[in-house]
Write a protein that holds these residues in place. Structure first.
Motif, short mmCIF file in Angstrom:
data_model
loop_
_atom_site.label_atom_id
_atom_site.label_comp_id
_atom_site.label_asym_id
_atom_site.label_seq_id
_atom_site.Cartn_x
_atom_site.Cartn_y
_atom_site.Cartn_z
N LEU A 1 0.73 -1.11 0.06
CA LEU A 1 0.07 -0.04 -0.15
C LEU A 1 0.88 1.19 -0.04
N MET A 2 1.92 1.20 0.78
CA MET A 2 2.77 2.39 0.98
C MET A 2 3.53 2.94 -0.10
N ALA A 3 4.12 1.78 -0.63
CA ALA A 3 4.94 1.67 -1.96
C ALA A 3 4.15 2.23 -3.17
N ALA B 1 -1.56 -4.33 -21.97
CA ALA B 1 -0.96 -3.01 -22.42
C ALA B 1 0.26 -2.57 -22.09
N TYR B 2 0.71 -3.18 -20.78
CA TYR B 2 2.11 -2.63 -20.28
C TYR B 2 3.17 -3.53 -21.10
N LYS B 3 2.86 -4.60 -21.62
CA LYS B 3 3.84 -5.43 -22.10
C LYS B 3 4.71 -4.61 -23.03
N SER B 4 4.22 -3.54 -23.97
CA SER B 4 4.83 -2.59 -24.94
C SER B 4 5.26 -1.56 -24.36
N ASN B 5 5.24 -1.41 -23.13
CA ASN B 5 5.79 -0.11 -22.22
C ASN B 5 6.63 -0.17 -21.47
N ALA B 6 7.79 -0.07 -21.75
CA ALA B 6 8.95 -0.43 -20.75
C ALA B 6 9.04 0.67 -19.57
N GLY B 7 8.40 1.76 -19.85
CA GLY B 7 8.49 2.73 -18.71
C GLY B 7 7.50 2.23 -17.42
N ILE B 8 6.47 1.88 -17.79
CA ILE B 8 5.35 1.33 -17.00
C ILE B 8 6.01 -0.17 -16.22
N ARG B 9 6.67 -1.01 -16.70
CA ARG B 9 7.36 -1.75 -16.35
C ARG B 9 8.47 -1.57 -15.34
N SER B 10 9.10 -0.54 -15.67
CA SER B 10 10.37 -0.02 -14.84
C SER B 10 9.60 0.73 -13.62
N TYR B 11 8.41 1.33 -13.81
CA TYR B 11 7.69 1.82 -12.53
C TYR B 11 7.23 0.87 -11.77
N ALA B 12 6.71 -0.37 -12.25
CA ALA B 12 6.45 -1.52 -11.48
C ALA B 12 7.39 -2.02 -10.62
N ARG B 13 8.61 -2.38 -11.37
CA ARG B 13 9.82 -2.71 -10.51
C ARG B 13 10.23 -1.90 -9.70
N ASP B 14 10.25 -0.56 -9.79
CA ASP B 14 10.43 0.33 -8.78
C ASP B 14 9.56 0.23 -7.32
N THR B 15 8.43 0.15 -7.65
CA THR B 15 7.35 0.07 -6.75
C THR B 15 7.63 -1.00 -6.03
N ASP B 16 7.99 -2.46 -6.60
CA ASP B 16 8.02 -3.57 -5.77
C ASP B 16 9.37 -3.63 -4.99
N ALA B 17 10.48 -2.88 -5.52
CA ALA B 17 11.69 -2.75 -4.61
C ALA B 17 11.48 -1.99 -3.72
N MET B 18 10.56 -0.86 -3.80
CA MET B 18 10.31 0.13 -2.50
C MET B 18 9.34 -0.81 -1.41
N ALA B 19 8.34 -1.48 -1.90
CA ALA B 19 7.73 -2.37 -0.97
C ALA B 19 8.56 -3.39 -0.28
N ARG B 20 9.56 -3.94 -0.87
CA ARG B 20 10.44 -4.88 -0.23
C ARG B 20 11.16 -4.01 0.77
N ARG B 21 11.80 -2.73 0.47
CA ARG B 21 12.59 -1.91 1.35
C ARG B 21 11.61 -1.65 2.67
N TYR B 22 10.61 -1.30 2.31
CA TYR B 22 9.41 -0.89 3.35
C TYR B 22 9.12 -1.84 4.03
N ALA B 23 9.05 -3.28 3.72
CA ALA B 23 8.86 -4.30 4.60
C ALA B 23 10.27 -4.44 5.52
N GLN B 24 11.40 -4.44 4.95
CA GLN B 24 12.52 -4.45 5.60
C GLN B 24 12.58 -3.56 6.79
N GLN B 25 12.23 -1.96 6.33
CA GLN B 25 12.24 -1.10 7.33
C GLN B 25 11.36 -1.28 8.54
N MET B 26 10.01 -1.78 8.32
CA MET B 26 9.11 -1.81 8.98
C MET B 26 9.26 -2.97 10.23
N GLN B 27 10.06 -4.14 9.53
CA GLN B 27 10.29 -5.10 10.48
C GLN B 27 11.50 -4.69 11.46
#
Length: 184
Positions: free
Chosen positions: A49-51, A153-179
């Motif tokens: 949610l937070m990411a 639609a995202y398959k032909s848009n590298a920018g959206i896939r990059s945003y999703a990777r960034d958001t996933d990485a942020m969620a992982r960092r947030y989970a570590q920080q919250m722990q």
């Protein structure tokens, strides 16, 4: 006056979820409590949610997409109706309010926005078969919309896939920080 102005500015350390929660831990406006409530209601983990909110608005209550330019320099219309913490579009926000019965919800309220994100991700999980902790695909569906995600639609848009990777990485960092700060 100071309390009101503090709510109008985004937290200063948005890449550290513990600091975000520490900066917004008021008796009335408690972001950790609001995120935990949305997690309990929709089954979407707080770091996801937070990411999502972090990626969409940088925790700015009045975030809006940039304006297009008329004749290349005159500020004109905005690219979409997205606004607030969640960057929810008018139509999707109206659907959320109708389906949840939360007709007083405001996109500039963090509690309402994080509940919206939880609602949206939960609908993505149930209708598209995405795991509730799969930040990457939940974000692709959030950004592309349910129909856009179904069409791929995202398959032909590298920018959206990059945003999703960034958001996933942020969620992982947030989970570590919250722990580490005992907020998980």
């Amino acid at each position: 006056m100071l309390g009101v102005s503090a709510c109008a500015t985004p937290p200063s350390q948005i890449n550290n979820v513990c600091a975000v929660f520490d900066q917004r831990d008021g008796w009335i406006n408690n972001w950790h409590s609001a995120a935990k409530k949305a997690e309990a209601k929709h089954g979407i983990p707080v770091p996801v949610l937070m990411a999502t909110v972090r990626k969409e608005s940088g925790f700015k209550a009045n975030a809006k997409p940039p304006r297009t330019k008329l004749l290349g320099f005159i500020p004109w219309k905005r690219q979409s109706t997205a606004t607030g913490y969640s960057q929810a579009l008018n139509g999707t926000w109206a659907q959320y309010r109708s389906e949840t019965g939360n007709f007083a919800a405001r996109r500039t309220s963090f509690a309402d926005a994080v509940d919206f994100v939880g609602w949206y991700h939960a609908k993505s999980a149930s209708t598209l078969g995405i795991a509730r902790n799969d930040t990457y695909n939940l974000y692709l569906a959030y950004y592309s919309g349910w129909n856009g995600y179904k069409r791929g639609a995202y398959k032909s848009n590298a920018g959206i896939r990059s945003y999703a990777r960034d958001t996933d990485a942020m969620a992982r960092r947030y989970a570590q920080q919250m722990q580490s700060c005992g907020r998980l």
